[in-house]
Scaffold this motif. Sequence first.
Motif, PDB file in Angstrom:
ATOM      1  N   VAL A 368       0.837  -1.205   0.000  1.00 42.91           N
ATOM      2  CA  VAL A 368       0.000   0.000   0.000  1.00 42.91           C
ATOM      3  C   VAL A 368       0.869   1.251   0.000  1.00 42.91           C
ATOM      4  O   VAL A 368       0.648   2.188  -0.787  1.00 42.91           O
ATOM      5  CB  VAL A 368      -0.950  -0.005   1.206  1.00 42.91           C
ATOM      6  CG1 VAL A 368      -1.656   1.349   1.334  1.00 42.91           C
ATOM      7  CG2 VAL A 368      -1.969  -1.116   1.078  1.00 42.91           C
ATOM      8  N   LEU A 369       1.847   1.298   0.858  1.00 44.51           N
ATOM      9  CA  LEU A 369       2.680   2.492   0.951  1.00 44.51           C
ATOM     10  C   LEU A 369       3.424   2.766  -0.348  1.00 44.51           C
ATOM     11  O   LEU A 369       3.742   3.917  -0.659  1.00 44.51           O
ATOM     12  CB  LEU A 369       3.672   2.335   2.109  1.00 44.51           C
ATOM     13  CG  LEU A 369       3.053   2.247   3.515  1.00 44.51           C
ATOM     14  CD1 LEU A 369       4.129   1.998   4.553  1.00 44.51           C
ATOM     15  CD2 LEU A 369       2.274   3.514   3.851  1.00 44.51           C
ATOM     16  N   ASN A 370       3.680   1.721  -1.130  1.00 44.34           N
ATOM     17  CA  ASN A 370       4.403   1.874  -2.392  1.00 44.34           C
ATOM     18  C   ASN A 370       3.486   2.117  -3.583  1.00 44.34           C
ATOM     19  O   ASN A 370       3.955   2.135  -4.729  1.00 44.34           O
ATOM     20  CB  ASN A 370       5.260   0.641  -2.658  1.00 44.34           C
ATOM     21  CG  ASN A 370       6.407   0.515  -1.674  1.00 44.34           C
ATOM     22  OD1 ASN A 370       6.897   1.511  -1.150  1.00 44.34           O
ATOM     23  ND2 ASN A 370       6.826  -0.720  -1.401  1.00 44.34           N
ATOM     24  N   GLY A 371       2.189   2.287  -3.332  1.00 43.68           N
ATOM     25  CA  GLY A 371       1.282   2.633  -4.424  1.00 43.68           C
ATOM     26  C   GLY A 371       0.152   1.668  -4.657  1.00 43.68           C
ATOM     27  O   GLY A 371      -0.656   1.876  -5.572  1.00 43.68           O
ATOM     28  N   GLY A 372       0.034   0.598  -3.880  1.00 46.82           N
ATOM     29  CA  GLY A 372      -1.044  -0.365  -4.052  1.00 46.82           C
ATOM     30  C   GLY A 372      -2.334   0.102  -3.406  1.00 46.82           C
ATOM     31  O   GLY A 372      -2.426   1.205  -2.851  1.00 46.82           O
ATOM     32  N   ALA A 373      -3.361  -0.739  -3.480  1.00 45.13           N
ATOM     33  CA  ALA A 373      -4.677  -0.383  -2.938  1.00 45.13           C
ATOM     34  C   ALA A 373      -5.283  -1.590  -2.242  1.00 45.13           C
ATOM     35  O   ALA A 373      -5.169  -2.726  -2.730  1.00 45.13           O
ATOM     36  CB  ALA A 373      -5.598   0.094  -4.053  1.00 45.13           C
ATOM     37  N   VAL A 374      -5.931  -1.335  -1.108  1.00 44.29           N
ATOM     38  CA  VAL A 374      -6.589  -2.383  -0.326  1.00 44.29           C
ATOM     39  C   VAL A 374      -7.993  -1.918   0.017  1.00 44.29           C
ATOM     40  O   VAL A 374      -8.201  -0.759   0.427  1.00 44.29           O
ATOM     41  CB  VAL A 374      -5.804  -2.709   0.961  1.00 44.29           C
ATOM     42  CG1 VAL A 374      -6.651  -3.562   1.906  1.00 44.29           C
ATOM     43  CG2 VAL A 374      -4.520  -3.440   0.630  1.00 44.29           C
ATOM     44  N   LEU A 375      -8.962  -2.816  -0.152  1.00 43.94           N
ATOM     45  CA  LEU A 375     -10.348  -2.572   0.246  1.00 43.94           C
ATOM     46  C   LEU A 375     -10.733  -3.638   1.261  1.00 43.94           C
ATOM     47  O   LEU A 375     -10.616  -4.839   0.991  1.00 43.94           O
ATOM     48  CB  LEU A 375     -11.278  -2.642  -0.967  1.00 43.94           C
ATOM     49  CG  LEU A 375     -12.783  -2.672  -0.685  1.00 43.94           C
ATOM     50  CD1 LEU A 375     -13.221  -1.418   0.054  1.00 43.94           C
ATOM     51  CD2 LEU A 375     -13.573  -2.831  -1.986  1.00 43.94           C
ATOM     52  N   VAL A 376     -11.186  -3.198   2.419  1.00 46.00           N
ATOM     53  CA  VAL A 376     -11.654  -4.104   3.467  1.00 46.00           C
ATOM     54  C   VAL A 376     -13.167  -4.014   3.522  1.00 46.00           C
ATOM     55  O   VAL A 376     -13.721  -2.961   3.878  1.00 46.00           O
ATOM     56  CB  VAL A 376     -11.029  -3.755   4.831  1.00 46.00           C
ATOM     57  CG1 VAL A 376     -11.597  -4.669   5.918  1.00 46.00           C
ATOM     58  CG2 VAL A 376      -9.516  -3.867   4.774  1.00 46.00           C
ATOM     59  N   ALA A 377     -13.835  -5.101   3.102  1.00 51.40           N
ATOM     60  CA  ALA A 377     -15.292  -5.200   3.229  1.00 51.40           C
ATOM     61  C   ALA A 377     -15.560  -5.955   4.517  1.00 51.40           C
ATOM     62  O   ALA A 377     -15.472  -7.191   4.569  1.00 51.40           O
ATOM     63  CB  ALA A 377     -15.878  -5.914   2.022  1.00 51.40           C
ATOM     64  N   ALA A 378     -15.845  -5.226   5.585  1.00 56.64           N
ATOM     65  CA  ALA A 378     -15.853  -5.800   6.933  1.00 56.64           C
ATOM     66  C   ALA A 378     -17.216  -6.344   7.312  1.00 56.64           C
ATOM     67  O   ALA A 378     -18.255  -5.816   6.923  1.00 56.64           O
ATOM     68  CB  ALA A 378     -15.401  -4.755   7.941  1.00 56.64           C
TER      69      ALA A 378
END
Length: 684
Positions: A368-378
């Motif tokens: 993430v810090l290097n440019g990625g993306a995370v989505l948490v569907a909780a």
Amino acid sequence: MTDFEFAFSPYVPIWVVAVFAVLALTLAGIGLARRVRGSGLRIAAAILFALALLNPALQREVREPLSGVVAVVVDHSQSQRTAGRVATTDAVAADLVARLEATPQLEVRTLTVDRPQADRDGTILFEPLADLLGDVPPDRIAGAILVTDGQVHDVPKTAPFQAPVHALIVGDENERDRRVEIVAAPRFGLVGSKQTIVVKVEDPVAQGETVELTVRADDQLTETRIARIGEPIELTVDIGHGGDNFYEFEVANVEDELTTVNNAAVAIVEGVRENLRVLLVSGEPHAGERTWRNLLKSDASVDLVHFTILRPPEKQDGTPINELSLIAFPTRELFSQKIDEFDLIVFDRYHRRNVLPALYFDNIAQYVLNGGAVLVAAGPDYAGPRSIYHTPLAATLPVAPSGSILEKPFRPTVSDLGHRHPVTRELPGGNEDPPAWSEWFRQVEAVPTAGETVMTGADGNPLLVLSREGEGRVATMLSDHIWLWARGFDGGGPHVPLLRRLSHWLMKEPELEEEALRVVTGSGTLVVERQTLADTAAPVTLTTPSGETQELTLEEAEPGLWRATVEAPDMGLYRATDGRLTALGHVGPANPVEARDLTSTTDVLEPVAEATRGSVRRVADGGDAPRILMRPDGRSTSGSDWIGLKRSEASELTGVERVPLFAGLLGLALLLAGLSSTWWREGR
């Protein structure tokens, strides 16, 4: 008015006259054959009667001569806006029109061409000229006079009409102009790839010399090269992002050159993304799992890799591995070796079950810090002790769970900030109170620690939180009941636009940036848009291709979207900035013909002038237009100080003069004389 000529208007059908004449002449001929006295007089009387029935008359047409039509085309195109040419052009055109209007039997039509036609490149004068004279009969066209710099790009190969075309050329024949031309450039390129653009610097006065060529990508300096004038040079550029990538190539100005407008050329390469790769990890089967899968699979620009954990390591029932039909979760391959190949990782109700070790969560945080993306569907998992919040990934998550789960009916609501955010702005039904969509029934209680809360849920708690972490992005959806909208429960809701916008925002779709300045070009207009989460938008300074600047005050078009529309008469690159953001927009072709050569010339219009027996001549600054002479067709149409136009031979019929030959007393006397002569001869 024409000469008199004979005309006939028979009182009876012509065949009756013919039968009468044949019978009369036959009888008279028999009489002549038998030498009957008076046969000649009878023939004369028959002829007179036949002529009387034919009603002969002398007739002529009365015609009014029609004036000729001359077209004056005034060139106000972009190439004319250099070296004071417009003022000279207008002065010459005004003097010319005054002379033409003072010429008898001449109708003057004027046309000013001040912008390129839609979807056309260069100065287009002859097509508007054809439209201007489209309703004029060919024999009434006296000619056309163009007041221009000679840079015309739609010159016909044959004469447009049978009348002279004259060109009055403004500008100095000794002008110098250094310019940059794009010889070859790709239209498309994959994002992240390198492309080659071929550029050439032209300057007739300095052929073979070397100059410094500056290269900019999206208004940022990238390199400086040495180019030899007149020789093409290949430049390698990086396709940095999707959409239009602007590459500008510029050389320094020369002191005595005509203009600096074309000292820079622009190439526009559209960046095309390869399919976005998404990794969807479902912690366990549940009712909403198919919602995420169906949405991502329906997007043609997304390649989806989906894993559902059905058999966690702690579930051991003695079944041999080779008898299981399940695929082992390739954790090392996905989260260590190939993690950077994914544009988005989605955790759908995932909780720690000894599948992913802490090291891999640290890899995800670095991703993430290097440019990625995370989505948490909780779901409930996020509130428990096995929540992924209790991993190294927590450093990038924007909300901390309180440990409580709110199980009550509530309607998801767009927050005040969310109404300005492009992910949630103008969601169908979202502007109503309450929102026009169905309720949800479960939400994880959490406290936002970063980012923006764009949707709220039960008791005003955050429901959807978006955050930027380092170079990447993170989003957290604190409910697993969005599937109710997908199933149409109680009317459903806008799950497709919401989830699609959300996933594309995470993957850095430019249109969904919450802070953005854009320049949208149209046919002769520019639309400057400012997307912002602030309550106001600062004024924008717009710089035209010629270097002129103007300040634009933007007006709110939608919540969070501010807009201004301005005229853009010049082709070329426009720059807009509000002091914080900069945007580029290009009007017309990237390498317009209009800007390739701005020196005035007589060569371009010589062929059409020669084909129509017209002339091309220069007019000095402050000089008068040449004298106007009307010339018959076939005569010379130009001289040292005059130009000629074709005299119109067309006329309009206004009446007919008719003098009957057998009408009135004269006709009656002739008939009576013919009859009397036959009686007189027979009585002797």
